[in-house]
Motif scaffolding. Structure first.
Motif, mmCIF file in Angstrom:
data_model
loop_
_atom_site.group_PDB
_atom_site.id
_atom_site.type_symbol
_atom_site.label_atom_id
_atom_site.label_comp_id
_atom_site.label_asym_id
_atom_site.label_seq_id
_atom_site.Cartn_x
_atom_site.Cartn_y
_atom_site.Cartn_z
ATOM 1 N N GLY A 439 0.845 -1.205 0.000
ATOM 2 C CA GLY A 439 0.000 0.000 0.000
ATOM 3 C C GLY A 439 0.875 1.248 0.000
ATOM 4 N N LYS A 440 1.941 1.191 0.792
ATOM 5 C CA LYS A 440 2.840 2.359 0.898
ATOM 6 C C LYS A 440 3.463 2.666 -0.481
ATOM 7 C CE LYS A 440 5.740 5.234 3.157
ATOM 8 N NZ LYS A 440 6.542 5.735 2.081
ATOM 9 N N LYS A 441 3.838 1.603 -1.210
ATOM 10 C CA LYS A 441 4.425 1.829 -2.552
ATOM 11 C C LYS A 441 3.401 2.501 -3.453
ATOM 12 C CE LYS A 441 7.348 -2.209 -2.389
ATOM 13 N NZ LYS A 441 7.057 -3.615 -2.523
ATOM 14 N N LYS A 442 2.146 2.030 -3.378
ATOM 15 C CA LYS A 442 1.096 2.632 -4.217
ATOM 16 C C LYS A 442 0.860 4.083 -3.785
ATOM 17 C CE LYS A 442 -1.115 -1.693 -5.345
ATOM 18 N NZ LYS A 442 -0.881 -1.840 -6.768
ATOM 19 N N PHE A 443 0.879 4.306 -2.478
ATOM 20 C CA PHE A 443 0.683 5.669 -1.944
ATOM 21 C C PHE A 443 1.758 6.600 -2.526
ATOM 22 C CE2 PHE A 443 1.692 8.842 1.298
ATOM 23 C CZ PHE A 443 0.451 9.419 1.497
ATOM 24 N N ASP A 444 3.024 6.135 -2.493
ATOM 25 C CA ASP A 444 4.121 6.964 -3.008
ATOM 26 C C ASP A 444 3.983 7.222 -4.510
ATOM 27 O OD1 ASP A 444 5.141 7.052 -0.483
ATOM 28 O OD2 ASP A 444 6.603 5.440 -0.782
ATOM 29 N N ASP A 445 3.290 6.294 -5.200
ATOM 30 C CA ASP A 445 3.068 6.452 -6.654
ATOM 31 C C ASP A 445 1.813 7.248 -6.966
ATOM 32 O OD1 ASP A 445 5.162 5.014 -7.447
ATOM 33 O OD2 ASP A 445 4.055 3.214 -8.095
ATOM 34 N N GLY A 446 1.119 7.720 -5.943
ATOM 35 C CA GLY A 446 -0.123 8.482 -6.151
ATOM 36 C C GLY A 446 -1.302 7.603 -6.524
ATOM 37 N N GLN A 447 -1.212 6.294 -6.240
ATOM 38 C CA GLN A 447 -2.298 5.357 -6.565
ATOM 39 C C GLN A 447 -3.181 5.142 -5.333
ATOM 40 O OE1 GLN A 447 -3.070 3.365 -9.210
ATOM 41 N NE2 GLN A 447 -1.409 3.798 -10.613
ATOM 42 N N PRO A 448 -4.440 4.744 -5.533
ATOM 43 C CA PRO A 448 -5.235 4.314 -4.366
ATOM 44 C C PRO A 448 -4.531 3.133 -3.693
ATOM 45 C CG PRO A 448 -6.571 4.390 -6.378
ATOM 46 C CD PRO A 448 -5.154 4.606 -6.795
ATOM 47 N N THR A 449 -4.523 3.111 -2.356
ATOM 48 C CA THR A 449 -3.721 2.072 -1.675
ATOM 49 C C THR A 449 -4.480 0.766 -1.471
ATOM 50 O OG1 THR A 449 -4.377 2.691 0.571
ATOM 51 C CG2 THR A 449 -2.492 3.871 -0.396
ATOM 52 N N HIS A 450 -5.797 0.812 -1.397
ATOM 53 C CA HIS A 450 -6.614 -0.384 -1.163
ATOM 54 C C HIS A 450 -6.092 -1.216 0.010
ATOM 55 C CE1 HIS A 450 -8.007 -0.068 -5.630
ATOM 56 N NE2 HIS A 450 -8.517 0.865 -4.860
ATOM 57 N N THR A 451 -5.835 -0.523 1.104
ATOM 58 C CA THR A 451 -5.352 -1.175 2.328
ATOM 59 C C THR A 451 -6.462 -1.191 3.377
ATOM 60 O OG1 THR A 451 -4.603 1.006 2.999
ATOM 61 C CG2 THR A 451 -2.936 -0.465 2.059
ATOM 62 N N ALA A 452 -6.187 -1.880 4.490
ATOM 63 C CA ALA A 452 -7.170 -1.881 5.585
ATOM 64 C C ALA A 452 -7.362 -0.457 6.115
ATOM 65 C CB ALA A 452 -6.693 -2.805 6.697
ATOM 66 N N THR A 453 -6.312 0.366 6.034
ATOM 67 C CA THR A 453 -6.406 1.749 6.526
ATOM 68 C C THR A 453 -7.337 2.567 5.627
ATOM 69 O OG1 THR A 453 -4.026 1.443 6.750
ATOM 70 C CG2 THR A 453 -4.938 3.521 7.532
#
Ligand code: UPG
Length: 614
Positions: A439-453
Motif C-alpha cells: 500500500g505504501k508503494k502505491k501511496f508513493d506512486d499516487g495510486q489508491p492504496t486499497h489497504t485496511a487503513t
C-alpha cells in the motif's frame, strides 16, 4: 493394478493414459510387481476422480485438451485480442444523490425483492498478508462489524423494505449464495455459525465450494505430482469464474427462477460500499433491460482494476467486456497510433476506460438459459512463467484460470444487451487488497492504496458525505500530512457508521435527517429506525433502535471527549498492524431502545442518554 480400484476409476486411468490425454507419467513409477503403497494409490485415484468430476463440463480430459491449446497459444505469443480493436464504450453514469439516482433507486428497490445475491469468497487474499478469510476482517473498528456481517445485514435491510413483499403479502427471504474454496470454506461456515447467520435464516444462505484444478508442468499439459509425494497431484485455484458452473450445477438458478427471482447480483469479498450503489444499479438494469450490467468507477491508469472496453473485431463482431488490468496496457499499446498504453486522460486525470469493480448484475432468465447450453463453462486463460526465452520450461507448475466477468464473451454474436453503470469512487469502491508495505508503494506512486487503513477511512467518509448530501452539516475530511498510518496519510474527519438497518437507499437516509450537525472530532454510530431533528454532535454518540422499535431525537446537543484514531506502527495484533492505528475511546454517549412497536422521543433531554467514560 485394476483389482485395487472401482471400474469407473480404472476407466478414468485408462483414458488418462490414452494417446489423446498422454498422462501415463502419473503411473509410470507404480511398481507392477510389488503391491506396496496401495493405500496411497487408492488416494491418488480418488483425487483424480474428484478432479475429473469437478471440472465441468468435460472432466480432466477436456481440461488437458484446453490446456494444450492455451499453452500452445501462450508459447507462440498469440495475443488473445488478435483482430480486436478497443474503444471507450458508452455506459450509464449515475451521480449519487441526484434526481436521476433517486428515480433509479426507486425502480431498483422494487427489483431488489426479485434479486438473489452471490458473494465470491474463495480467494485467500495473499496480497493482503492476512491469515484468516477476508470476509472476517472488520470493515471498521468503531463497531468491529465484519465484511460478511455487513453484507448479510445489507441484504436483510433490503428484505425489510416495504417494496419487498410477494403478491401474496408475505415477505420473501432474499437468497444469498457464497462461493468458498478449500482455503476458505471451514472458516466461512464457522463465521456464519458463530454469529447466528448475522440474523438471516440458515436456509437463506447457500454455500458452494469451488475445487482446485491440477497444475501443469510443461507445454504438453502433463499434470504435476507433488515433489514430496508422487501419489498426490499438485492443485491450484481456478479463479472466480467457477461461480457460473457452480450456480448451474447446484440447481440454484432453477430454484431461484421458480421463486420469482429476476436478477442475480455478484459481488466480491471486500468492498464495504457495494450495497450503497446496488439499488441504483438495479434500477439501470431494469430500465435499460440489461442482461449483463458491470458496475464501474473511474479508473486511474495502471490501477489493479480491469477496464471495460468496447472491442470490435475486424470481422465486425463487437463486445463490451472487461480487459484485465495486466492485459489492458499491451492491448492499448498495440492498437494506438502513437504506442501509448494505459495512460490517464490529462483532461480528467483518469483512464478513459471505466474501472470494473466486479459487481455484476445479470438477468436471471437468459442467464439460466445460456448456462443450460454451456454448462457454465467460461473462457479460460493460462499465465505460465517461463524459465527462459525458449519458452519450453516453466519456473513452477501453472494452471488454467477463469474470471466471472468474462461471462459476456459467451454472448458475442447474440442480441444480448451488455452494459455498465459508473458511480463515483467515494460511494462505489473501497476494497482491502494490499498489505501495508505494498500500500505504501502505491501511496508513493499516487495510486489508491486499497489497504485496511484506506478501507476504514473511506467507509466513514462515504457515510459522512451521504449525510452531507442529505442536508446534514458534516465537515469535509482533510488530510493531516503529519498524521501517518503505516507511513501513509488519508483524508479523515468525522467517523460515521450508518448501519444498513438505518437506510438501504439514499432517500431512506435523507428522510431521517432534519438539521443534524457533527464536528470533525465526532463519532456517530446509528443502527435501526432513528431520526434526527435539530441535533448537534460534538463527541462520540452511539444510538440504536432494535428491530421493531423507533427513536426520534430532537433538540439535542451531545458533547463529550469522543474517540481518537492513534497511529501505531508494527503492532503485534494482526488487524492493528494492517490498519496502522488503534482507537483510544475516551467518552461515549449512548442510547439503546428495544421496546417493540413503540417510539422513544428524546426531546432536549440529555439525561436519557448514558455517558460512558472508558
Ligand atoms: N476468488 C474466488 N476464487 C478464486 C479467486 C478469487 O472466489 O479462485 C474471489 C476472491 O475471494 C474475491 C474475488 O474473487 O472476492 C476477486 O478476487 P481478487 O483477487 O480480489 O481479484 P483481482 O485480481 O483484484 O481482480 C478482480 C477482477 C478485476 C476487478 C477487481 C476489482 O478480476 O477485473 O477490477 O477484482 O476489485
Amino acid at each position: 493394478h485394476a483389482e485395487l480400484f472401482p471400474p469407473l476409476q480404472v476407466k478414468l486411468a485408462l483414458k488418462l493414459c490414452s494417446n489423446e490425454c498422454d498422462q501415463g507419467h502419473l503411473f509410470s513409477d507404480w511398481d507392477s510387481t510389488s503391491r506396496g503403497d496401495d493405500e496411497k494409490k487408492k488416494k491418488m485415484m480418488h483425487q483424480l476422480e474428484l478432479l475429473d468430476k469437478n471440472y465441468q463440463p468435460g472432466g480432466l480430459c477436456e481440461y488437458i485438451k484446453n490446456a494444450k491449446k492455451l499453452l500452445k497459444h501462450a508459447k507462440e505469443g498469440q495475443n488473445p485480442f488478435d483482430g480486436w480493436h478497443p474503444s471507450v464504450p458508452k455506459g450509464e453514469n449515475v451521480e449519487y444523490g441526484s434526481k436521476k439516482h433517486r428515480e433509479l433507486e426507486k425502480i431498483g428497490l422494487k427489483q431488489a425483492k426479485k434479486t438473489a445475491f452471490v458473494l465470491v469468497a474463495g480467494g485467500l487474499g495473499e496480497r493482503l498478508g492476512y491469515k484468516g478469510i477476508k470476509v472476517r476482517l472488520p470493515v471498521e473498528r468503531a463497531t468491529m462489524e465484519t465484511y460478511l456481517g455487513l453484507y448479510v445485514k445489507s441484504i436483510l435491510a433490503i428484505q425489510e423494505t416495504d417494496e419487498v413483499v410477494r403478491t401474496s403479502g408475505q415477505k420473501i427471504d432474499v437468497p444469498l449464495a457464497i462461493m468458498t474454496s478449500e482455503d476458505t470454506h471451514a472458516m466461512t461456515v464457522d463465521l456464519l455459525e458463530s454469529n447466528d447467520y448475522f440474523g438471516a435464516k440458515k436456509t437463506q444462505i447457500t454455500l458452494m465450494k469451488q475445487e482446485k484444478v491440477p497444475c501443469l508442468v510443461d507445454n504438453d499439459a502433463h499434470l504435476a505430482l507433488n515433489d514430496e509425494d508422487k501419489y498426490v497431484l499438485q492443485t491450484k485455484p481456478h479463479g472466480h469464474g467457477d461461480v457460473h458452473s457452480l450456480l448451474h450445477q447446484s440447481g440454484l438458478l432453477k430454484k431461484w427462477k421458480q421463486m420469482g427471482v429476476k436478477w442475480v447480483t455478484f459481488f466480491q469479498d471486500t468492498n464495504s460500499l457495494v450495497f450503497r450503489v446496488i439499488p441504483g444499479a438495479l434500477g439501470v438494469s431494469k430500465s435499460r433491460d440489461f442482461e449483463f450490467n458491470s458496475l464501474c468507477v473511474p479508473r486511474k491508469a495502471k490501477e489493479a482494476v480491469g477496464g471495460i472496453a468496447q472491442l470490435t473485431h475486424t470481422d465486425g463482431r463487437k463486445m463490451t467486456i472487461n480487459v484485465e488490468y495486466n492485459q489492458l496496457d499491451p492491448l492499448l499499446r498495440a492498437s494506438s497510433s502513437d504506442g501509448s498504453g494505459d495512460v490517464n486522460d490529462p483532461a480528467t486525470g483518469f483512464s478513459p476506460y471505466p474501472g470494473n469493480i466486479n459487481q455484476l448484475i445479470v438477468k436471471l432468465e437468459p442467464y439460466e438459459k445460456q448456462l443450460s447450453k454451456t454448462g457454465g463453462a467460461i473462457d479460460e486463460f493460462v499465465n505460465p512463467k517461463y524459465k527462459d526465452s525458449s519458452k519450453t520450461a516453466f519456473k513452477s507448475p501453472t494452471r488454467l484460470e477463469c474470471m466471472m466477468q468474462d461471462y459476456p464473451k459467451s454472448l458475442t454474436g447474440t442480441k444480448a444487451s451488455v452494459g455498465f453503470t459508473v458511480f463515483d469512487n467515494w460511494v462505489g469502491y473501497s476494497p482491502v487488497k494490499n498489505s501495508p508495505e505494498d500500500g505504501k508503494k502505491k501511496f508513493d506512486d499516487g495510486q489508491p492504496t486499497h489497504t485496511a487503513t484506506s478501507g476504514e477511512f473511506e467507509f466513514y467518509n462515504c457515510a459522512s458525505r451521504i449525510l452531507r448530501l442529505a442536508g446534514a452539516n458534516v465537515p469535509e475530511p482533510e488530510i493531516d500530512s503529519k498524521q501517518k498510518f503505516n507511513g501513509m496519510s488519508f483524508p479523515t474527519g468525522s467517523k460515521v457508521v450508518l448501519s444498513p438497518s438505518f437506510g438501504c437507499s439514499f432517500e431512506r437516509v435523507e428522510s431521517k435527517i432534519d438539521n443534524l450537525s457533527l464536528t470533525a472530532k465526532s463519532v456517530l454510530i446509528v443502527e435501526g429506525d432513528v431520526s434526527f431533528e435539530n441535533v448537534q454532535i460534538d463527541g462520540a454518540f452511539e444510538v440504536k433502535a432494535e428491530k421493531g422499535s423507533k427513536i426520534v431525537l430532537k433538540n439535542l446537543s451531545v458533547k463529550n471527549k469522543s474517540w481518537e484514531w492513534r497511529s501505531k506502527a508494527n503492532a503485534k495484533e494482526e488487524i492493528t498492524r494492517l490498519c496502522g492505528f488503534e482507537i483510544k475511546k475516551k467518552e461515549t454517549s449512548s442510547l439503546l431502545y428495544s421496546e417493540k412497536n413503540k417510539t422513544l422521543v428524546v426531546d432536549g433531554d440529555l439525561s436519557q442518554l448514558e455517558l460512558k467514560t472508558h
